[in-house]
Design a protein around this motif. Structure first.
Motif, short mmCIF file in Angstrom:
data_model
loop_
_atom_site.label_atom_id
_atom_site.label_comp_id
_atom_site.label_asym_id
_atom_site.label_seq_id
_atom_site.Cartn_x
_atom_site.Cartn_y
_atom_site.Cartn_z
N ALA A 177 -36.04 46.45 2.47
CA ALA A 177 -35.29 47.50 1.77
C ALA A 177 -34.28 46.88 0.81
O ALA A 177 -33.76 45.79 1.03
N LYS A 178 -34.00 47.61 -0.26
CA LYS A 178 -33.06 47.13 -1.28
C LYS A 178 -31.86 48.08 -1.49
O LYS A 178 -30.78 47.64 -1.84
N SER A 179 -32.09 49.37 -1.26
CA SER A 179 -31.04 50.36 -1.51
C SER A 179 -31.18 51.50 -0.51
O SER A 179 -32.24 52.13 -0.42
N THR A 180 -30.11 51.77 0.26
CA THR A 180 -30.19 52.79 1.30
C THR A 180 -29.16 53.90 1.07
O THR A 180 -28.11 53.70 0.47
N LEU A 181 -29.50 55.06 1.62
CA LEU A 181 -28.59 56.20 1.63
C LEU A 181 -28.33 56.55 3.08
O LEU A 181 -29.25 56.93 3.82
N CYS A 182 -27.09 56.41 3.53
CA CYS A 182 -26.71 56.68 4.91
C CYS A 182 -26.13 58.10 4.98
O CYS A 182 -25.11 58.40 4.35
N VAL A 183 -26.79 58.97 5.74
CA VAL A 183 -26.45 60.39 5.76
C VAL A 183 -25.60 60.71 6.99
O VAL A 183 -26.09 60.69 8.13
#
Length: 339
Positions: A177-183
């Protein structure tokens, strides 16, 4: 019993329940119900026997309406209660002030023990002190690992959320993974904050955090969809609770994104989604075990003076990763609502 004498009793308690907790852990994991039939026997207070006097335990959580994670916690608590001859009273409210009122209600009912989650520990400090002053033992579970000892709780059963978050971040590195969105589905919940912070600490890529209203799933879906449309570089969506992962999958589709979804926590629908390839992996903190051990820990304390972890260390129930390599072994228990 006043608080000072209660603390003295903790210091001189001669029993450490490591062996008992280990045995109970095996019992909680080896059957669909997690319970063991009551056995007739002697007068000694040994695990697995329900010949001890009836006692009342209050389990007070910060469950939000519709969050099925807590159904699993409750099932574990009910299994222990059935085995231990315990009258279990369950109540919940996601509002910290309301949760504190529920703990006060338990004190007013003169229960024999209280198990409580500490998502917002500062709001519960005063009422926990009242419970201790009333001579009611209190244990923590699920949320509040950093605060349970400072608040004077007997013991704690749960996951170190910072450690879990760090492990999650390392897993993201492993899968490229390179870019994550933590919700974050509940703003102000210290455990959820620790999860995202842990991901940021070890993940080598970019991490963005978005706050959503976890009690309004359509709003969760639209918010995540909007973020994915705004930033096409996001290649992983990280949800912090099992019920939100399928919604994130829908958001990915609506946004025309190629992002994958992974999550904290587990339930029967999520195991199916992992098997189908819709969800990449999940971190399981074993909520059934948290509920089971919290109730059983209070029973052991009342009937044998035991402290799991010696009253000094938490009893960790996670983290453990579930993905395609091991989901089949877990799925049969998840289908029963115990994983």
């Amino acid at each position: 019993m006043d608080r000072s004498s209660h603390n003295r009793s903790r210091r001189i308690a001669p029993f450490v329940a490591i062996a008992a907790a280990a045995a109970l852990t095996l019992a909680g994991c080896s059957s669909g119900s997690g319970g063991k039939k009551s056995e007739e026997g002697g007068d000694d207070a040994s695990a697995g026997k329900a010949s001890t006097p009836r006692m009342k335990v209050a389990l007070v959580t910060h469950q939000a309406p519709g969050d099925t994670f807590w159904d699993i916690v409750r099932k574990g608590a009910e299994a222990a209660a059935a085995k231990d001859n315990v009258d279990l009273v369950y109540s919940a409210d996601p509002n910290a002030g309301n949760q504190a009122n529920l703990v006060q209600n338990a004190i007013d009912q003169k229960v024999d023990g209280i198990a409580v989650t500490l998502a917002k520990p500062d709001a519960l400090k005063d009422v926990i002190n009242k419970a201790s002053a009333a001579g009611i033992p209190v244990v923590g579970l699920n949320s509040g690992l950093s605060d349970w000892k400072g608040l004077g709780l007997l013991e704690f059963f749960g996951q170190d959320e910072s450690v879990a978050g760090e492990a999650f971040g390392k897993k993201l590195n492993e899968v490229g993974a390179k870019s994550t969105l933590c919700v974050v589905h509940e703003q102000g919940n210290v455990g959820l904050t620790q999860r995202c912070d842990g991901v940021k600490k070890t993940f080598e890529g970019k991490t963005q955090v978005v706050n959503v209203n976890g009690t309004d799933m359509p709003s969760v879906k639209s918010t995540v969809t909007a973020k994915l449309k705004q930033d096409s570089s996001i290649d992983y969506v990280v949800t912090l609770g099992a019920p939100f992962a399928p919604t994130a999958v829908q958001s990915v589709g609506d946004a025309g994104s190629k992002a994958k979804v992974a999550t904290f926590d587990l339930n029967k629908d999520l195991t199916k989604a992992i098997q189908a390839g819709d969800i990449e992996f999940a971190v399981d903190q074993q909520p059934y075990l948290q509920g089971y051990l919290a109730v059983d820990g209070l029973w052991l304390y009342k009937n044998n003076g035991n402290y799991s972890g010696g009253g000094e260390q938490p009893v960790l129930t996670g983290p453990a990763f579930v993905d395609k390599s091991n989901v089949d072994a877990v799925s049969e228990y998840a289908a029963k609502g115990t994983r």
